[in-house]
Scaffold this motif. Structure first.
Motif, PDB file in Angstrom:
ATOM      1  N   HIS A   1       6.037   0.426   7.515  1.00 54.50           N
ATOM      2  CA  HIS A   1       5.743  -0.248   8.783  1.00 54.50           C
ATOM      3  C   HIS A   1       7.030  -0.638   9.490  1.00 54.50           C
ATOM      4  O   HIS A   1       7.950  -1.153   8.856  1.00 54.50           O
TER       5      HIS A   1
ATOM      6  N   CYS B   1      -3.396  -2.835   4.296  1.00 53.93           N
ATOM      7  CA  CYS B   1      -2.653  -4.071   4.028  1.00 53.93           C
ATOM      8  C   CYS B   1      -2.822  -5.111   5.138  1.00 53.93           C
ATOM      9  O   CYS B   1      -2.592  -6.293   4.915  1.00 53.93           O
TER      10      CYS B   1
ATOM     11  N   GLU C   1       0.827  -1.217   0.000  1.00 53.26           N
ATOM     12  CA  GLU C   1       0.000   0.000   0.000  1.00 53.26           C
ATOM     13  C   GLU C   1       0.860   1.266   0.000  1.00 53.26           C
ATOM     14  O   GLU C   1       0.329   2.381   0.003  1.00 53.26           O
TER      15      GLU C   1
ATOM     16  N   ARG D   1       2.985   2.186   2.457  1.00 53.77           N
ATOM     17  CA  ARG D   1       3.198   2.786   3.780  1.00 53.77           C
ATOM     18  C   ARG D   1       4.339   2.083   4.507  1.00 53.77           C
ATOM     19  O   ARG D   1       4.576   0.890   4.310  1.00 53.77           O
TER      20      ARG D   1
HETATM   21 ZN   LIG Z   1       0.505  -1.448   5.092  1.00 53.57          ZN
END
Ligand SMILES: [Zn+2]
Length: 459
Positions: free
Chosen positions: A298, A351, A294, A296
């Motif tokens: 993490h 996700c 996605e 992003r």
């Molecule tokens: Zn994610």
């Protein structure tokens, strides 16, 4: 040791191109074996199985990992002294309590206590070297297990983004693989065991860009990986020479080592039609942050214990602090990476991964050094790799023919260090820039407290 490395490089530089390719092949094979033999596949498999673990699962895992880690630390060491000093009881205190009682560990403290931090282990270790953002080098042992696990976590992230070990790669990383004196094509070498065509960063310029792009287009490799500053430099040449659309065979672009800047993302996407993905990791293994499909970032909560320490006066900015439970040979507890992460209140991602989300990694922003012929050189902190007698360093460039390296010495700094530094500088940059040395007590910082590693005052 140093002499051997220099000699090896000298010999390599004199070889014809096909023998250089063979030398790279041999080295690639050796490295592959070290990183991916034995337990590697099972480490990757179990890491993949943890991808969608819930927060409570991760918490329990962290607790156990820390507990085992602390009990592996030997008596009569830096850490056993620290436990005593801060009233820590490894039996009574939970592992999280242990950490909360300890102060944050900075790099100079590690440098100072390096020998008593080294923890005797029965397994085989390798020697890791870091240059760090501020130019002070650190040399430390790492267990074979720790190295393989780090690679498993890196490949897990690549797998998430449709890249695997068989994917051929256009590599724009930091190793000098083409002698700096060479001024004719090919400016690349092939590392077949690693499935990489390695392009020289140090020869990329307006004059040579076309040869780079022609070769990349001819090979049609699906993945580009390397320093974002160089991938975006290459992307700029794609755009300038009106070749947009000619690189539609590129399916993935990943960056490392440097902070990926927003401007770079848009230039790269425009040129290659692919949005670059990034991750954050470091040799010390105290933190790892990976981008999900996605887009992003993490925290890899199953890899190490990461803490974010707020920086006063800077909205959302936190220092990345971490504990490297995988490397029992060199325990780092609450180690300050000196890198900055910007956190976001929006902590949910479509996700489904539970790892904390970081909006941006803000550290390690570097500038370019510009040569008289227009070639731009970044990531010069490699010059300070292995220079353990330097606390901090940066480079200031005021004209295209002059640069000044500003150094904060460590005790033990000798004339020989300056000579070695100059040699490293010339091997990467060439002889066209005159380098002067300035020795300071401390280096100037920006308003936000950051050290600008390369300060370029050239318009
Ligand atoms: Zn994610």
């Amino acid at each position: 040791m140093e002499v051997n490395v220099v000699n090896k490089e000298k010999i390599y530089n004199k070889l014809p191109v096909f023998l250089q390719n063979m030398a790279i092949h041999a080295e690639g094979w050796k490295i592959n074996r070290r990183r991916y033999d034995g337990a590697y596949n099972s480490l990757l498999k179990s890491a993949q199985e943890r991808t969608f673990w819930t927060e409570p699962q991760l918490h329990k895992w962290q607790e156990q990992k820390l507990k085992d880690f602390f009990s592996s630390i030997c008596k009569n060491s830096y850490w056993s002294d620290q436990f005593l000093k801060y009233g820590i009881d490894l039996v009574q205190d939970s592992p999280f309590e242990v950490l909360s009682k300890l102060p944050i560990l900075n790099k100079s403290e590690v440098q100072k206590n390096r020998l008593s931090i080294i923890n005797p282990v029965s397994e085989e270790t390798i020697s890791r070297h870091t240059s760090g953002t501020t130019g002070g080098g650190l040399v430390f042992p790492e267990t074979h297990y720790s190295e393989q696990l780090q690679w498993a976590i890196w490949w897990r992230y690549r797998n998430w983004n449709n890249i695997d070990k068989h994917t051929w790669c256009t590599y724009l990383g930091g190793r000098s693989i083409v002698p700096i004196q060479q001024d004719i094509t090919p400016y690349w070498r092939v590392n077949k065991p690693a499935r990489q065509v390695m392009y020289s960063l140090y020869h990329l310029s307006e004059k040579t860009a076309r040869q780079y792009l022609d070769d990349i287009q001819r090979r049609r490799l699906p993945w580009i990986h390397g320093y974002p500053s160089y991938i975006s430099l290459l992307a700029n040449y794609v755009i300038d020479s009106q070749r947009i659309g000619q690189f539609d065979f590129v399916q993935s672009i990943t960056t490392g080592a440097e902070n990926l800047l927003d401007t770079q993302i848009s230039i790269i996407e425009k040129a290659f039609g692919v949005k670059p993905k990034q991750h954050y990791g470091l040799a010390e293994g105290v933190a790892n942050i990976s981008m999900c499909p996605e887009g992003r970032l993490h925290v890899d909560e199953d890899f190490s214990l990461v803490e974010f320490d707020p920086i006063e006066g800077l909205e959302g900015a936190h220092r990345i602090i971490g504990t490297n439970w995988n490397n029992t040979a060199f325990p780092l507890l609450r180690y300050d990476t000196n890198d900055v992460a910007i956190l976001t209140p929006n902590q949910s991602c479509a996700c489904g991964r539970a790892g904390r989300i970081v909006a941006r990694i803000d550290g390690r922003q570097e500038d370019y050094l510009v040569l008289p012929n227009g070639v731009k050189i970044g990531r010069l902190d490699h010059i300070f790799k292995d220079m353990i007698n330097i606390k901090e360093a940066r480079i200031v460039q005021n004209s295209v023919t002059n640069a000044r390296v500003e150094i904060v010495k460590r005790e033990g700094y000798r004339d020989e260090d300056e000579k070695m530094l100059l040699r490293e500088f010339v091997s990467r940059v060439g002889g066209d820039i005159h380098l002067e040395f300035a020795y300071l007590d401390q280096l100037p910082r920006t308003k936000s407290g950051k050290l600008k590693f390369v300060e370029s005052n050239i318009k």
